[in-house]
Design a protein around this motif. Structure first.
Motif, PDB file in Angstrom:
ATOM      1  N   UNK B  43     -45.541 -33.832  -6.487  1.00  0.00           N
ATOM      2  CA  UNK B  43     -45.552 -35.289  -6.264  1.00  0.00           C
ATOM      3  C   UNK B  43     -45.059 -36.008  -7.513  1.00  0.00           C
ATOM      4  N   UNK B  44     -45.581 -35.595  -8.675  1.00  0.00           N
ATOM      5  CA  UNK B  44     -45.173 -36.253  -9.922  1.00  0.00           C
ATOM      6  C   UNK B  44     -43.685 -36.031 -10.194  1.00  0.00           C
ATOM      7  N   UNK B  45     -43.202 -34.818  -9.894  1.00  0.00           N
ATOM      8  CA  UNK B  45     -41.784 -34.527 -10.130  1.00  0.00           C
ATOM      9  C   UNK B  45     -40.887 -35.337  -9.195  1.00  0.00           C
ATOM     10  N   UNK B  46     -41.294 -35.450  -7.926  1.00  0.00           N
ATOM     11  CA  UNK B  46     -40.487 -36.219  -6.976  1.00  0.00           C
ATOM     12  C   UNK B  46     -40.381 -37.680  -7.425  1.00  0.00           C
ATOM     13  N   UNK B  47     -41.527 -38.231  -7.871  1.00  0.00           N
ATOM     14  CA  UNK B  47     -41.534 -39.630  -8.306  1.00  0.00           C
ATOM     15  C   UNK B  47     -40.657 -39.786  -9.547  1.00  0.00           C
ATOM     16  N   UNK B  48     -40.871 -38.911 -10.520  1.00  0.00           N
ATOM     17  CA  UNK B  48     -40.116 -39.012 -11.778  1.00  0.00           C
ATOM     18  C   UNK B  48     -38.634 -38.776 -11.535  1.00  0.00           C
ATOM     19  N   UNK B  49     -38.328 -37.809 -10.664  1.00  0.00           N
ATOM     20  CA  UNK B  49     -36.922 -37.532 -10.355  1.00  0.00           C
ATOM     21  C   UNK B  49     -36.250 -38.727  -9.705  1.00  0.00           C
ATOM     22  N   UNK B  50     -36.966 -39.363  -8.779  1.00  0.00           N
ATOM     23  CA  UNK B  50     -36.426 -40.549  -8.123  1.00  0.00           C
ATOM     24  C   UNK B  50     -36.157 -41.653  -9.113  1.00  0.00           C
ATOM     25  N   UNK B  51     -37.139 -41.902  -9.998  1.00  0.00           N
ATOM     26  CA  UNK B  51     -36.974 -42.976 -10.990  1.00  0.00           C
ATOM     27  C   UNK B  51     -35.816 -42.663 -11.932  1.00  0.00           C
ATOM     28  N   UNK B  52     -35.707 -41.406 -12.348  1.00  0.00           N
ATOM     29  CA  UNK B  52     -34.611 -41.027 -13.247  1.00  0.00           C
ATOM     30  C   UNK B  52     -33.268 -41.256 -12.561  1.00  0.00           C
ATOM     31  N   UNK B  53     -33.221 -40.920 -11.271  1.00  0.00           N
ATOM     32  CA  UNK B  53     -31.987 -41.114 -10.521  1.00  0.00           C
ATOM     33  C   UNK B  53     -31.612 -42.588 -10.458  1.00  0.00           C
ATOM     34  N   UNK B  54     -32.634 -43.456 -10.347  1.00  0.00           N
ATOM     35  CA  UNK B  54     -32.348 -44.888 -10.216  1.00  0.00           C
ATOM     36  C   UNK B  54     -31.679 -45.439 -11.468  1.00  0.00           C
ATOM     37  N   UNK B  55     -31.910 -44.811 -12.618  1.00  0.00           N
ATOM     38  CA  UNK B  55     -31.284 -45.330 -13.842  1.00  0.00           C
ATOM     39  C   UNK B  55     -29.817 -44.905 -13.947  1.00  0.00           C
ATOM     40  N   UNK B  56     -29.394 -43.959 -13.074  1.00  0.00           N
ATOM     41  CA  UNK B  56     -28.019 -43.455 -13.174  1.00  0.00           C
ATOM     42  C   UNK B  56     -26.987 -44.503 -12.786  1.00  0.00           C
ATOM     43  N   UNK B  57     -27.379 -45.489 -11.990  1.00  0.00           N
ATOM     44  CA  UNK B  57     -26.373 -46.462 -11.584  1.00  0.00           C
ATOM     45  C   UNK B  57     -26.339 -47.674 -12.507  1.00  0.00           C
ATOM     46  N   UNK B  58     -27.094 -47.636 -13.593  1.00  0.00           N
ATOM     47  CA  UNK B  58     -27.095 -48.768 -14.515  1.00  0.00           C
ATOM     48  C   UNK B  58     -25.860 -48.724 -15.415  1.00  0.00           C
ATOM     49  N   UNK B  59     -25.355 -49.913 -15.764  1.00  0.00           N
ATOM     50  CA  UNK B  59     -24.218 -49.993 -16.672  1.00  0.00           C
ATOM     51  C   UNK B  59     -24.640 -49.719 -18.110  1.00  0.00           C
ATOM     52  N   UNK B  60     -25.869 -50.103 -18.456  1.00  0.00           N
ATOM     53  CA  UNK B  60     -26.392 -49.907 -19.807  1.00  0.00           C
ATOM     54  C   UNK B  60     -27.821 -49.376 -19.736  1.00  0.00           C
ATOM     55  N   UNK B  61     -27.983 -48.067 -19.369  1.00  0.00           N
ATOM     56  CA  UNK B  61     -29.331 -47.532 -19.145  1.00  0.00           C
ATOM     57  C   UNK B  61     -30.202 -47.520 -20.398  1.00  0.00           C
ATOM     58  N   UNK B  62     -29.576 -47.583 -21.576  1.00  0.00           N
ATOM     59  CA  UNK B  62     -30.389 -47.560 -22.805  1.00  0.00           C
ATOM     60  C   UNK B  62     -31.281 -48.792 -22.928  1.00  0.00           C
ATOM     61  N   UNK B  63     -30.968 -49.838 -22.154  1.00  0.00           N
ATOM     62  CA  UNK B  63     -31.799 -51.051 -22.203  1.00  0.00           C
ATOM     63  C   UNK B  63     -32.743 -51.125 -21.013  1.00  0.00           C
ATOM     64  N   UNK B  64     -32.918 -50.010 -20.306  1.00  0.00           N
ATOM     65  CA  UNK B  64     -33.694 -50.058 -19.054  1.00  0.00           C
ATOM     66  C   UNK B  64     -35.108 -50.570 -19.280  1.00  0.00           C
ATOM     67  N   UNK B  65     -35.662 -50.354 -20.475  1.00  0.00           N
ATOM     68  CA  UNK B  65     -37.034 -50.817 -20.743  1.00  0.00           C
ATOM     69  C   UNK B  65     -37.174 -52.320 -20.556  1.00  0.00           C
ATOM     70  N   UNK B  66     -36.072 -53.050 -20.738  1.00  0.00           N
ATOM     71  CA  UNK B  66     -36.144 -54.500 -20.572  1.00  0.00           C
ATOM     72  C   UNK B  66     -36.487 -54.895 -19.138  1.00  0.00           C
TER      73      UNK B  66
END
Lengths: 253, 308
Positions: B43-66
């Motif tokens: 369950x934890x891996x599925x959630x974390x994997x999904x969230x990690x995947x969501x950052x792949x479409x960002x133009x500037x993922x290094x600022x995702x914390x914002x």
């Protein structure tokens, strides 16, 4: 903060675009791209600029529409079809959906003049604001990975190092037919507000509830094409005066 | 709308992960079994994997914390905040089960409820878009939540079958959730197919007072960001086939396989495990197609300016 300013902003700076006048020359598109690629924020990049599959970021684009009155099929029949050139850029909406969806606070609406801007240092390039905008006013710059949009040339309109005549958005300054106007739409005595009142300025997609600041002046009614001047046909009985005499003389030779 | 793989993977994987987390959170799997401990990790891996995947479409993922800052107005920000906060009870519950063979009701139930709220936030990112009329309905969060529940319950069945405990209730739950999810989804589809477009080329240009408006020339002959991102179109005949495929794989096949498992269950352990695993795989494939169509079929208001 991506909350919208709570009150109507004291100024509502925006554009009024006259659809009766625009000839679709794209001068404003070029001028906008030229000014803004070197101005506020990241450059407006092009991809494959000299290749076959060229595309790029633009803050202002011109569409052309054909409008067919009821019963019209071809030009010349009842209710002539007409072409309307349609410039489109950010409308700096009062209830801007692009601002509230922004997760980082990069997208904001200025409380004093209502201009909608992107703080590119905070933008993560998620693209959600472009989804939220029904007008397609925002475009992601592929090279910079940040969202680009019309700034109303904020680096011109408040720029005191420029001559006053130049302190208007680049598209307005460059329009060769004066189809684009800039001013404060919150002030009923401003030139743009008077134009909107006189010509019945319209909101685009009012049903989306965005309350756009920019207004469009509708095309004026036009006389039917058949009533327009036509070149004289040979042996025209409509010829008169010198041409009637010439017509007769040439006939006799 | 462009069906971006990263977003489809994000919404499907995290949905299943949160569903499984909720099944575990309500104590439907006995933590004494090794399978349940593995379920917590999955369950934890599925959630974390999904969230990690969501950052792949960002133009500037290094600022995702914002993206965690604007929870007052932005559903995307709310989703991010809740996703991270939900890890706390889920990790505590997982710790209890893995290291102490214990079901911890308090973090379990809090984690289950927060999982539901996180999935709701994910769905509201789409449902809040007035510019995409097909999404702008309460049925959108309903489908996301029900699919998350169905996927979680089905995954729960697999682990219950392996442990040989609590199978029947989870099967019952799976069938209920599957039926509800696909029933709501078909209502969602009917609404999309029958709705009158909110915006038209006439309202988009304001020229409707003259007559019918149609595109004469695009701004540029080539595609641009808007046409690529918002102008995705799928042929109707293909869409119809994909829809049937999603119903079959996502709903009918898993239910049939569950029934077969019930019949075979007592007799053959290995057969039962195979059947329920196939049920999960079929359901995942069906929901993946469903989520692909969710994007591919949705029309954005801006296309009124592009003649699509």
């Amino acid at each position: 903060m991506t909350s919208l300013p709570s009150l109507p902003t004291p100024k509502k700076l925006g554009l009024v675009i006259d659809l009766d006048i625009c000839v679709g020359c794209h001068a404003c598109v070029v001028s906008c791209k030229e000014w803004n690629t070197g101005g506020y924020g990241a450059a407006l990049s092009d991809q494959d600029p000299y290749g076959a599959d060229v595309s790029g970021t633009f803050l202002n684009r011109i569409h052309s529409f054909e409008v067919l009155p009821e019963g019209a099929e071809k030009i010349g029949e009842a209710g002539d079809a007409r072409i309307v050139h349609f410039p489109k850029s950010c409308l700096h909406c009062e209830d801007a959906p692009c601002v509230t969806v922004c997760p980082t606070g990069a997208s904001y609406k200025r409380a004093d003049d209502g201009i909608v801007l992107v703080d590119e240092d905070m933008c993560i390039g998620c693209g959600l604001c472009a989804w939220a905008c029904p007008y397609g006013a925002r475009e992601m710059d592929v090279a910079a990975g940040v969202m680009k949009k019309c700034t109303l040339c904020i680096d011109r309109i408040y720029n005191e190092t420029m001559e006053e005549v130049d302190r208007v958005p680049s598209c307005v300054r460059t329009c060769p037919t004066n189809a684009r106007h800039y001013g404060d739409l919150a002030d009923p005595t401003s030139g743009v507000s008077k134009m909107v009142a006189a010509r019945g300025g319209i909101d685009l997609m009012p049903e989306q509830g965005t309350k756009p600041v920019n207004k469009y002046l509708p095309p004026r009614p036009r006389k039917p094409l058949a009533e327009s001047a036509m070149p004289l046909a040979e042996n025209s009985p409509a010829a008169s005066g010198f041409f009637a005499w010439l017509d007769g003389m040439l006939e006799r030779i | 709308m462009h069906p971006a793989l990263s977003i489809i993977v994000f919404t499907t994987l995290s949905g299943f992960g949160y569903g499984l987390a909720a099944v575990l959170g309500f104590g439907l799997l006995d933590p004494q079994f090794v399978a349940t401990k593995i379920a917590h990790i999955l369950a934890l891996f599925l959630i974390a994997g999904g969230l990690a995947s969501s950052t792949l479409h960002l133009g500037n993922p290094q600022r995702a914390w914002r993206a965690l800052s604007q929870w007052r107005t932005s559903w995307l920000s709310r989703e991010g905040v809740l996703a991270i906060a939900t890890f706390i009870p889920l990790c505590i519950a997982a710790y209890g089960a893995i290291f102490h063979d214990r079901y911890l009701p308090l973090p379990g139930i809090i984690g289950a409820i927060m999982s539901g709220i996180t999935v709701y936030c994910t769905s509201m990112i789409y449902a809040s878009m007035k510019s995409v009329q097909a999404w702008h309905t309460r049925l959108t969060p309903a489908t996301y939540l029900l699919f998350s529940g169905a996927g979680g319950a089905l995954l729960g069945v697999v682990f219950a079958v392996i442990s040989g405990s609590g199978v029947l209730f989870l099967m019952f739950l799976s069938v209920i959730f599957l039926a509800a999810a696909w029933a709501v989804k078909s209502r969602w589809r009917r609404r999309m197919e029958r709705m009158q477009p909110l915006s038209t080329p006439e309202s988009a240009t304001g020229l409707g007072f003259i007559g019918e408006v149609r595109l004469f020339e695009r701004p540029h002959t080539n595609d641009n960001y808007l046409t690529r991102e918002m102008g995705f179109q799928i042929a109707r005949k293909h869409a119809a086939k994909l829809v049937q495929m999603s119903y079959m794989l996502g709903g009918v096949v898993p239910v049939v396989l569950l029934m077969l498992t019930l019949v075979a269950g007592a007799a053959a352990y290995a057969v039962a495990i195979t059947f329920v695993t196939l049920a999960v795989i079929a359901h995942f494939a069906g929901v993946f197609v469903e989520r692909w169509l969710f994007f591919a079929e949705a029309r954005h208001a801006v296309m009124n300016y592009y003649g699509r």
